[in-house]
Every structure is written in C-alpha cells, then in structure tokens.
Write a protein that holds these residues in place. Structure first.
Motif, short mmCIF file in Angstrom:
data_model
loop_
_atom_site.label_atom_id
_atom_site.label_comp_id
_atom_site.label_asym_id
_atom_site.label_seq_id
_atom_site.Cartn_x
_atom_site.Cartn_y
_atom_site.Cartn_z
N PRO A 122 0.80 -1.23 0.00
CA PRO A 122 0.00 0.00 0.00
C PRO A 122 0.84 1.27 0.00
O PRO A 122 0.40 2.31 -0.48
N ASN A 123 2.07 1.19 0.54
CA ASN A 123 2.94 2.36 0.61
C ASN A 123 4.34 1.99 0.11
O ASN A 123 4.78 0.84 0.21
N ALA A 149 -5.55 -1.41 -4.31
CA ALA A 149 -6.39 -1.34 -5.51
C ALA A 149 -6.25 0.02 -6.19
O ALA A 149 -6.13 0.11 -7.42
N ALA A 150 -6.25 1.09 -5.38
CA ALA A 150 -6.09 2.44 -5.94
C ALA A 150 -4.70 2.58 -6.58
O ALA A 150 -4.56 3.19 -7.66
N LYS A 151 -3.70 2.02 -5.93
CA LYS A 151 -2.34 2.07 -6.46
C LYS A 151 -2.24 1.28 -7.76
O LYS A 151 -1.56 1.70 -8.71
N ALA A 152 -2.93 0.13 -7.82
CA ALA A 152 -2.92 -0.69 -9.03
C ALA A 152 -3.54 0.06 -10.20
O ALA A 152 -3.05 0.00 -11.33
N ASN A 153 -4.64 0.77 -9.95
CA ASN A 153 -5.26 1.57 -11.00
C ASN A 153 -4.30 2.65 -11.51
O ASN A 153 -4.22 2.91 -12.72
N GLU A 185 -10.91 -10.10 -3.14
CA GLU A 185 -12.23 -9.62 -3.53
C GLU A 185 -12.20 -8.11 -3.76
O GLU A 185 -12.77 -7.60 -4.73
N ILE A 186 -11.53 -7.39 -2.86
CA ILE A 186 -11.40 -5.94 -3.00
C ILE A 186 -10.64 -5.57 -4.26
O ILE A 186 -11.02 -4.66 -5.01
N LEU A 187 -9.54 -6.29 -4.53
CA LEU A 187 -8.73 -5.99 -5.70
C LEU A 187 -9.51 -6.19 -6.99
O LEU A 187 -9.41 -5.37 -7.92
N LEU A 188 -10.27 -7.26 -7.07
CA LEU A 188 -11.07 -7.51 -8.28
C LEU A 188 -12.19 -6.48 -8.44
O LEU A 188 -12.49 -6.04 -9.54
N LYS A 189 -12.79 -6.09 -7.33
CA LYS A 189 -13.94 -5.19 -7.36
C LYS A 189 -13.55 -3.74 -7.61
O LYS A 189 -14.25 -3.02 -8.34
N GLU A 190 -12.43 -3.30 -7.03
CA GLU A 190 -12.12 -1.87 -7.04
C GLU A 190 -11.03 -1.48 -8.04
O GLU A 190 -10.56 -0.35 -8.01
N THR A 191 -10.64 -2.41 -8.91
CA THR A 191 -9.71 -2.05 -9.98
C THR A 191 -10.44 -2.00 -11.31
O THR A 191 -11.39 -2.76 -11.54
N ASP A 192 -10.00 -1.11 -12.17
CA ASP A 192 -10.59 -0.93 -13.50
C ASP A 192 -10.15 -2.10 -14.38
O ASP A 192 -8.95 -2.29 -14.60
N PRO A 193 -11.08 -2.89 -14.92
CA PRO A 193 -10.71 -4.05 -15.74
C PRO A 193 -9.86 -3.70 -16.95
O PRO A 193 -9.12 -4.55 -17.45
N LYS A 194 -9.96 -2.46 -17.43
CA LYS A 194 -9.14 -2.06 -18.57
C LYS A 194 -7.72 -1.72 -18.16
O LYS A 194 -6.78 -1.86 -18.95
N LEU A 195 -7.56 -1.27 -16.92
CA LEU A 195 -6.24 -0.85 -16.46
C LEU A 195 -5.50 -1.96 -15.73
O LEU A 195 -4.26 -2.01 -15.75
N VAL A 196 -6.24 -2.85 -15.08
CA VAL A 196 -5.63 -3.87 -14.22
C VAL A 196 -6.11 -5.26 -14.61
O VAL A 196 -7.29 -5.58 -14.48
N LYS A 197 -5.19 -6.05 -15.11
CA LYS A 197 -5.45 -7.47 -15.35
C LYS A 197 -4.81 -8.26 -14.21
O LYS A 197 -4.16 -7.70 -13.33
N PHE A 198 -4.97 -9.57 -14.24
CA PHE A 198 -4.45 -10.42 -13.17
C PHE A 198 -3.68 -11.60 -13.74
O PHE A 198 -4.02 -12.12 -14.80
#
Length: 302
Positions: A122-123, A149-153, A185-198
């Motif tokens: 996170p930091n 999640a915000a950082k991943a976006n 669950e948070i990572l999948l829900k709060e990341t933009d599917p176009k910006l963040v894949k897995f």
C-alpha cells in the motif's frame, strides 16, 4: 568443466529423467506454447545466463517471464533471449521500490506486453527489504487492500501510457478472511478491468483454499496470464505468506493439482500465456532438471 557444457549435460539429464517418470499429462491437446518464470532457474542464470536460456529452449520452452536480475540489464537479457529464440511477453517488476517509468522502460526493452507486480504494497518502502515486507503483509487490513487497488489503477494507467498492460500477481495472503471478505475480492472489485489485469498463480490460490476454475469462470477476460505451480499432496491450507519447509512447491505433475480442467477453464476465459514456476530451493535435482520435468508434464502435442 566449462559452465556451458555442465548446463548442457544437466538439461539433457532433465529430459531423460522426465521421460522415465510416470507423470500425468496436465495439458492434453493445446497449441499454446509453455513459458517459464525465470525466477525458477535464477541459480543457473547467475552462473551462465546464455547457456541456461539455450537449455530452456532445448527443453521446449518458447517464452519466458522475467524477474529482476541485478547483474544483467534488460537490454542484455533481450539480446540473450533473441539469440536463444525466446520471447518475453511478461516482466515481473518490483513496483513501489523504484521509479515506475524506469520499470516500464525495462519491460519495453525486454519486448514485454505485460508489466506484472511480484508484490504490491500500500505504501512505498526503500529497497527490497524482505523481512520488512513480510511484516507489512502479515499486518494487512482490508483498508490496505483498498489502497493497493487504488495504487494498481494508478500503475495501470501509467503502464498504458508506456504501451504496456499492468497485471497483479497473487500469492495466498490476499485470500485471508476479514469477516466474510478477502483482500482479493477488494482488488477484483475496485480495480478498473481495462487498467488492471491479473496473473493467476494456481499453486498459491489452491494453497489458500480456493479453486482457480471458479475465478476463471467468474472473471472472464481478467486473466491473460497464469502461473502453473504445484504443491505436494498434504500441503495444508494457509493464507500466511511463506513456503512451508515440509511442503515445498514441487515439479508439475508430481503434486496434487489437476491442471487439465484449470487450463480448459483458463483458455475459455481468455488466457494468453502460461508460465511454469517453482519456488527455490529445489530439492533432489537441479533447477534445470526440475523445469524439464515440469515441461514434460505440460507439453502440448506438436
């Protein structure tokens, strides 16, 4: 013995050994080439990178996924990969420990399409301080996963500007239960599917008590990358990060994970790349022998 000659003999032994072992085929028929996460053979790369890459190609690998090597630049690695006839579609990078622009430059120099976070905190912390990282991860809260999640976006948006696609690689700690919710669950829900894949690491996900097939079906299109990692039968379910010394990751086909239905679900979900990964130390054989065994268990019919 010259390092190149020694590695050639090791690779030949790996192929011979794997042909004798009663391994079940995980792949069945597929046209998808098998890749290798270079972390698995890092010991041999440090001794003789050129010979190691050629040995991987001779086993049958056609793609690699990179990880940071301090003594080899991205440009040098790209030259050696080209010489060995190998492609590098994905690069594992330590985001949060270096300037992102430099990391994207490394990925582009390798010819990668995907920039993947090995671990995302996170930091930002200074340097690759593994004990500190482990302590931070052990203390994660759901709020920390929201920050991640915000950082991943943010990283995903930067990656796209650099001509790359960002992807998040899981371990097992993301599946820790926080009163009916998980960090994953948070990572999948709060990341933009176009910006963040897995990138779905099968070994770690199964070890956490979850089924990769469920995620490939539910989140179709979000998993272009997959790690084929196996654990021995009897490996306990855990969401605590770290390898159990009594149940170390093992060669594909020698563990308890049935990859055939996993790969079938993954391909329907839009999977593009499969990479074999086995966390060192590897016991009972060299790392090149181990990846030879894993390849024979996963190899497509050609």
């Amino acid at each position: 013995m010259h390092p190149s000659r020694r590695l050639f003999l090791q690779q030949s032994a790996a192929v011979s050994l794997s042909s004798l072992l009663p391994l079940r085929s995980a792949f069945g028929e597929t046209s998808m080439p098998i890749g290798i996460q270079l972390y698995t053979v890092q010991d041999e790369l440090k001794k003789d990178a050129v010979a190691t890459l050629h040995a991987l190609a001779k086993i049958g690998y056609r793609k690699v996924e990179s990880f940071p090597l301090q003594d080899i630049t991205a440009a040098q690695m790209r030259s050696m990969l080209d010489d060995a006839g190998l492609k590098c579609p994905s690069a594992h990078l330590f985001f949060g420990m270096a300037d992102n622009a430099q990391l994207f430059d490394q990925a582009n120099a390798l010819g990668a399409n995907y920039a993947v976070s090995s671990v995302l905190l996170p930091n930002t912390i200074q340097g690759a301080d593994l004990p500190k990282m482990m302590d931070i991860i052990k203390a994660f809260t759901l709020d920390d996963f929201k920050k991640i999640a915000a950082k991943a976006n943010e990283i995903g948006a930067q990656a796209q500007k650099a001509g790359l696609q960002y992807a998040y690689h899981n371990h097992n700690f993301e599946f820790r239960d926080y009163g009916g919710h998980t960090g994953y669950e948070i990572l999948l829900k709060e990341t933009d599917p176009k910006l963040v894949k897995f990138e779905l690491d099968c070994g770690w996900m199964v070890t956490s008590g979850n089924n990769p097939i469920d995620y490939f079906k539910k989140y179709s299109g979000r998993y272009p990358l997959m790690h084929a990692k196996d654990f021995p039968a009897g490996t306990p379910v855990t969401t605590t990060l770290g390898v159990d010394p009594n149940h170390r990751p093992t060669e594909i086909g020698r563990g308890h994970i049935d990859f055939k239905p996993i790969i079938a679900a993954a391909e329907k979900s839009g999977l593009q790349h499969i990479f074999v990964e086995q966390d060192p130390p590897i016991e009972g054989m060299t790392s090149l022998e181990a990846v030879g065994v894993s390849y024979e268990a996963l190899r497509p019919l050609v």
